[in-house]
Write an enzyme that holds these catalytic residues in place. Structure first.
Site, mmCIF file in Angstrom:
data_model
loop_
_atom_site.group_PDB
_atom_site.id
_atom_site.type_symbol
_atom_site.label_atom_id
_atom_site.label_comp_id
_atom_site.label_asym_id
_atom_site.label_seq_id
_atom_site.Cartn_x
_atom_site.Cartn_y
_atom_site.Cartn_z
ATOM 1 N N ARG A 1 40.506 48.594 41.615
ATOM 2 C CA ARG A 1 40.824 49.462 40.489
ATOM 3 C C ARG A 1 39.933 50.693 40.524
ATOM 4 O O ARG A 1 39.491 51.211 39.503
ATOM 5 C CB ARG A 1 40.677 48.704 39.162
ATOM 6 C CG ARG A 1 41.355 49.375 37.970
ATOM 7 C CD ARG A 1 42.817 49.609 38.187
ATOM 8 N NE ARG A 1 43.546 48.367 38.433
ATOM 9 C CZ ARG A 1 44.846 48.282 38.616
ATOM 10 N NH1 ARG A 1 45.588 49.374 38.617
ATOM 11 N NH2 ARG A 1 45.430 47.125 38.840
ATOM 12 N N ASP A 2 39.691 51.170 41.731
ATOM 13 C CA ASP A 2 38.919 52.397 41.911
ATOM 14 C C ASP A 2 39.491 53.121 43.118
ATOM 15 O O ASP A 2 40.681 53.042 43.367
ATOM 16 C CB ASP A 2 37.426 52.076 42.054
ATOM 17 C CG ASP A 2 36.547 53.194 41.498
ATOM 18 O OD1 ASP A 2 36.814 54.370 41.807
ATOM 19 O OD2 ASP A 2 35.602 52.896 40.752
ATOM 20 N N GLU A 3 38.664 53.791 43.879
ATOM 21 C CA GLU A 3 39.170 54.599 44.989
ATOM 22 C C GLU A 3 39.939 53.749 46.003
ATOM 23 O O GLU A 3 39.497 52.675 46.398
ATOM 24 C CB GLU A 3 38.013 55.296 45.714
ATOM 25 C CG GLU A 3 36.961 55.920 44.813
ATOM 26 C CD GLU A 3 37.461 57.143 44.065
ATOM 27 O OE1 GLU A 3 38.652 57.491 44.184
ATOM 28 O OE2 GLU A 3 36.664 57.759 43.349
#
Length: 441
Positions: A212-214
């Site tokens: 849930r990030d890069e």
């Protein structure tokens, strides 16, 4: 691939080199790096080891560095690791990781760091080796899994990285690298970056990321970066940023990017700062059910403001996009929120068909100049203007985005183990992987 001349067919090499500044990957074949096999089992390691770190270090120091054309070998099997390793130097060598290493300590840093390597290949011959980070046990408080530092003429491929306590793969500076055929599984929260890259002349392709990030993100300083055939499968999505003072990014291409769920189809993110991002192409994107779509936000509130008036964005093209966001009124399928102190210009949208699953949407622009979107302003005088919000209609060219076998419906829990995946053989709908898995060679 072990040898530059074998990167792909002549046509593919021509297409790739159109963006890259020169060849990428090792300068000698993989077979030429097998004159000496530095097996960790001969340097104090054992399958099922409680800490394979010292054996890796010993094999590197006492074998790899003494024998050019050697391979550091971790055979298939399960290993714990408590002692992180930094393998510094070495020319014409390989790291063959066929086993699965599991994090067994909470020390920060990097479990495996490769520094100043030249003509180097990091791979799994069975396409099943990698690292299980069990990040749920020390979330955002343990090591990153792999870090490549100031290395030249290298490749990393056919590895599986799972649930890092921090980031999964960091590529720090260096040049002429290739990353491909990877599966990365992180938890459904921030701080779980898939691939972060900055440096010169890098080709990243055929990578699946869940987190849930890069997903695959370019950071500063960077030039001549090609990112393609990326599957952001319930991921935060790919980005350029975060950007701040002294940004220097140019000559970047993202193409054939498929995003299933997550935060955005793509984001350029900064908060004030200085420098530039220029000469960038985003081509052939498909996105399904993301929160944001095409998202340029130079007042990104999750970042502390830089000291400059804004990073200058210019000559950026978005071409052949099809996708939808979850709610296009709450979060626009397209927005250009550019810095008032450095209005963005030459933003070009061509055949960009982003819409909303709710069948209602708005678009937003601030201090943004270009063509292909009604709220972008035209002209050669690029002065700031306040945010403009316009109602949008469904683009004539919009079609319901296609799917991929293996699309996830949700991310992975943050408080329990994440299973080890297998590496896919396709990373974008309708396209095969560029290079076959190592196990199939």
């Amino acid at each position: 691939m072990g040898f530059k001349s074998l990167i792909a067919s002549v046509l593919l090499v021509s297409a790739v080199s159109a963006q890259l500044s020169g060849p990428v990957g090792p300068t000698s074949s993989l077979s030429s790096k097998q004159s000496t096999i530095c097996n960790v089992l001969d340097y104090g390691g054992s399958i099922g080891s409680a800490d394979i770190g010292p054996a890796i270090s010993s094999a590197f120091t006492n074998c790899v560095l003494k024998h050019s054309g050697s391979t550091l070998y971790v055979p298939a099997g399960n290993y714990n690791m408590k002692t992180w390793v930094t393998l510094n130097g070495g020319t014409k060598w390989a790291f063959r990781l066929d086993g699965l290493i599991t994090r067994a300590a909470t020390t920060g840093g990097n479990m495996i760091a490769i520094e100043n390597a030249n003509d180097f290949e990091f791979y799994s011959a069975n396409s099943a080796g990698g690292i299980q980070g069990y990040g749920y046990q020390c979330r955002n408080a343990g090591p990153r899994l792999i870090r490549m530092v100031t290395s030249t003429n290298w490749s990393l491929h056919d590895l599986i990285l799972v649930d890092s306590p921090e980031f999964h793969l960091v590529i720090q500076q260096g040049s002429n690298g290739e990353v491909y055929n990877m599966a990365i599984r992180g938890a459904n929260l921030g701080g779980s970056d898939g691939v972060d890259v900055w440096g010169s002349n890098y080709w990243i392709h055929d990578v699946e990321v869940t987190n849930r990030d890069e997903c695959v993100t370019v950071k500063s300083p960077s030039n001549n970066i090609l990112v393609e055939r990326i599957w952001c499968n319930q991921s935060g999505g790919s980005a350029i940023g975060s950007l701040s003072d002294g940004t220097a990014i140019q000559d970047v291409v993202y193409r054939d990017i498929y995003t299933n769920g997550g935060n955005q189809a793509f984001m350029i993110k900064s908060n004030m700062g200085s420098g530039y991002v220029r000469n960038v192409l985003f081509q052939n994107f498909i996105a399904r059910g993301t929160a944001y779509g095409l998202n340029v936000n130079q007042y990104w509130s999750s970042q502390s403001p830089g000291s400059g008036a804004g990073v200058q964005l210019s000559n950026i093209t978005f071409q052949d996009w099809d996708g939808n966001v979850a709610n296009g009124v709450q979060r626009p399928p397209i927005q250009f929120i550019c810095a008032d102190g450095a209005p963005c210009f030459d933003m070009t949208l061509s055949n960009v068909n982003m819409w909303s699953q709710t069948n209602e949407a708005v678009i937003k622009c601030e201090s943004a100049y270009g063509t292909g979107l009604s709220c972008l302003r035209s002209g050669s005088s690029h002065t700031s203007y306040a945010i403009v919000t316009q109602s949008a209609t469904r683009p004539a060219g919009y079609t319901t985005p296609t799917t991929m076998p293996g699309d996830l419906t949700d991310g992975f829990a943050t408080n329990s183990p994440i299973p080890t995946p297998t590496i896919p053989t396709s990373f974008f709908p309708g396209l095969p992987q560029i290079s076959p898995l190592a196990k199939n060679l």
